[in-house]
Design an enzyme around this catalytic site. Structure first.
Site, PDB file in Angstrom:
ATOM      1  N   ARG A 143       0.828  -1.216   0.000  1.00 49.75           N
ATOM      2  CA  ARG A 143       0.000   0.000   0.000  1.00 49.75           C
ATOM      3  C   ARG A 143       0.855   1.255   0.000  1.00 49.75           C
ATOM      4  NH1 ARG A 143      -5.339  -0.183   2.050  1.00 49.75           N
ATOM      5  NH2 ARG A 143      -5.027   1.665   3.329  1.00 49.75           N
ATOM      6  N   TYR A 185      -9.936  -5.408   3.096  1.00 48.02           N
ATOM      7  CA  TYR A 185      -9.258  -4.181   3.533  1.00 48.02           C
ATOM      8  C   TYR A 185      -9.562  -3.080   2.502  1.00 48.02           C
ATOM      9  CZ  TYR A 185      -5.096  -1.755   5.565  1.00 48.02           C
ATOM     10  OH  TYR A 185      -4.220  -0.900   6.176  1.00 48.02           O
ATOM     11  N   GLU A 228      -4.035   6.733  18.438  1.00 47.75           N
ATOM     12  CA  GLU A 228      -4.639   5.458  18.012  1.00 47.75           C
ATOM     13  C   GLU A 228      -3.856   4.302  18.631  1.00 47.75           C
ATOM     14  OE1 GLU A 228      -5.167   4.950  13.775  1.00 47.75           O
ATOM     15  OE2 GLU A 228      -6.190   6.866  13.562  1.00 47.75           O
ATOM     16  N   ARG A 259       9.375   5.944  -3.796  1.00 46.53           N
ATOM     17  CA  ARG A 259       9.665   6.728  -4.998  1.00 46.53           C
ATOM     18  C   ARG A 259      10.964   7.503  -4.843  1.00 46.53           C
ATOM     19  NH1 ARG A 259       5.074  10.247  -2.982  1.00 46.53           N
ATOM     20  NH2 ARG A 259       3.527   8.914  -3.944  1.00 46.53           N
ATOM     21  N   ARG A 267      -0.221   6.177  15.941  1.00 47.36           N
ATOM     22  CA  ARG A 267      -0.125   7.525  15.368  1.00 47.36           C
ATOM     23  C   ARG A 267      -0.900   8.528  16.195  1.00 47.36           C
ATOM     24  NH1 ARG A 267      -3.058   5.862   9.601  1.00 47.36           N
ATOM     25  NH2 ARG A 267      -4.979   5.131  10.490  1.00 47.36           N
ATOM     26  N   ASP A 287     -10.526   0.561   1.001  1.00 43.86           N
ATOM     27  CA  ASP A 287     -10.532   1.995   1.270  1.00 43.86           C
ATOM     28  C   ASP A 287     -11.892   2.554   0.852  1.00 43.86           C
ATOM     29  OD1 ASP A 287      -8.059   2.515   2.433  1.00 43.86           O
ATOM     30  OD2 ASP A 287      -7.038   2.488   0.499  1.00 43.86           O
ATOM     31  N   ARG A 291      -8.640  -6.621  13.600  1.00 48.72           N
ATOM     32  CA  ARG A 291      -7.834  -5.782  14.473  1.00 48.72           C
ATOM     33  C   ARG A 291      -8.696  -4.608  14.927  1.00 48.72           C
ATOM     34  NH1 ARG A 291      -4.113  -6.690  17.968  1.00 48.72           N
ATOM     35  NH2 ARG A 291      -2.503  -5.101  18.040  1.00 48.72           N
TER      36      ARG A 291
END
Ligand code: FAD
Ligand code: UDP
Length: 370
Positions: free
Chosen positions: A175, A350, A303, A179, A283, A352, A252
């Site tokens: 994910r 999973y 979190e 770069r 985070r 989005d 989870r």
């Protein structure tokens, strides 16, 4: 005697899947009743207003897609802002840019050119490249090498999933972009942003004119609810729907600790990841930055990942081989029923947000337009 039911569709779950389904059904003249056990619409995208700030109540939600039709679809309901996710990683007090890009490589090794960065990554990853990666650790090491894996991936991943990186599927780490340009955009997609005014504007727009009942647990009143509509769309946990007859799918969970702080800017960024094992949360979000807020106070959220027991909300399906095989048993069972199963929990995927919208649009198109 022919009895007509009050609604064409009972939709269980007022999250994005349920809301898009209801919206599309209404457009075709169908009637829907949407129920949700929570006291609000929007599922995990729900925003709670605190100190005039839209707080992402169930964790950071950044909309991104490469599909212009989906981008136009959501923008027709609410305009989106120009927010670009560029999280910072904090590893033992040092800051690094994410995703892995030239800024990160400079911060890690002082290298200034793509060629220098590539040399280091190739050197560190070559011994892992000779076989097909079998798990997340092998995948990460073969893509980015040891330094990035140890500082920015291993600790975060093992906290997030509560499992060793060697026990996790490799697709999870794919994910994240890698770069060799100075570009801190977390996503590669063409379109990205946050709905102006928060996600409730989006789900509220989708559900406008549709009957919604909140605080209703479908399983507590299943027979009566089913009897109100010709068809049922279910967006909750598929294993729960079948009373766990093949066993429990693992999810989870997360605990969200929201704090109001009497300052206008706590961390200068919407998302800061804590990538070492020792910090118990993954985070910290500072919500005002999703919408460039200028409020006097600020709201932050830590979190904390945890295993989702039956009392906790399930957030992330754990798509390892064992759970995927169990899901296939439920999917097979569901194929013999007339109920429509859709969304992150019912499809154990999973997904989005843009993918959930895409899935609901595809399903309604197939159902109504063929
Ligand atoms: P949900 O939003 O889970 O909705 C399902 C609804 O069904 C819930 O409201 C639930 O209360 C209800 N329900 C379940 N069982 C019952 C029952 N028995 N009776 C009544 N109601 C029931 N996606 C992105 O694109 N970008 C992101 O940045 C992003 N960040 C995320 C961060 C976190 C922490 C999480 C958990 C997810 C994130 N996502 C993100 C994914 C996004 O939340 C999902 O793709 C999307 O919200 C799923 O929509 P859904 O309708 O399938 O599920
Ligand atoms: N990840 C990581 N370090 C980070 C951020 C993410 O190792 O700083 C890994 C982790 O395994 C995580 C996965 O990348 O589960 C996907 O991250 P993403 O930000 O897409 O997760 P989500 O938004 O779904 O929580």
């Amino acid at each position: 005697m022919v009895t007509t039911k009050k609604y064409d569709f009972l939709i269980v779950g007022a999250g994005l899947y349920g809301a898009v389904f209801a919206h599309e059904a209404k457009k075709r003249g169908k009637t829907c009743l949407v129920v949700d056990k929570r006291e609000h619409i929007g599922g995990n995208t729900y925003c709670k207003k605190i100190e005039k700030i839209n707080v992402h109540a169930y964790g950071a939600h950044i909309f991104h897609t490469n599909d212009k039709k989906i981008w136009d679809y959501v923008n027709d309901l609410v305009p989106f802002n120009r927010f670009t996710n560029s999280p910072i990683a904090n590893y033992k007090g040092d800051l690094y840019n994410l995703p892995f890009n030239m800024h990160t490589f400079y911060q890690l090794w002082g290298v200034k050119t793509p060629a220098e960065a590539k040399t280091i990554i190739e050197e560190q990853s070559k011994k892992y490249k000779n076989k097909q990666p079998q798990n997340l650790e092998e995948q990460a090491l073969s893509l980015v090498g040891e330094d990035i894996y140890l500082k920015l991936i291993k600790g975060y991943t093992e906290k997030q999933w509560g499992r060793k990186a060697t026990e996790l599927p490799s697709f999870i780490i794919k994910r994240l972009p890698l770069r060799f340009t100075f570009d801190n955009n977390y996503f590669n997609d063409n379109y990205q942003g946050i709905p102006i005014g928060g996600y409730n504007e989006l789900t509220g727009g989708l559900l406008e004119g549709i009957d919604v009942q909140l605080g209703v647990n479908y399983f507590k009143d299943k027979v009566a609810l089913d009897s109100m509509a010709e068809n049922t769309v279910f967006t909750g946990k598929i294993d729960e729907y079948y009373n766990y007859e093949f066993g429990k799918l693992e999810y989870r969970g997360l605990r969200f600790d929201h704090e109001i702080l009497d300052m206008n800017n706590y961390q200068g960024n919407a998302v800061v990841n804590y990538t070492e094992t020792e910090v118990p949360y993954t985070r910290i979000l500072e919500h005002k930055h999703f919408e460039f807020g200028q409020q006097k106070k600020t709201v932050i959220t830590k979190e904390y990942p945890l295993e989702a027991s039956s009392k906790q909300e399930p957030y992330y399906p754990i798509n390892d081989t064992q759970n995927n095989n169990l899901y296939l048993q439920y999917k097979n069972r569901a194929s013999k029923d007339l109920v429509i199963f859709g969304g992150r929990l019912a499809e154990y995927k999973y997904y989005d947000m843009h993918q959930v919208i895409g899935a609901a649009l595809a399903k309604t198109k197939k159902l109504f337009d063929n």
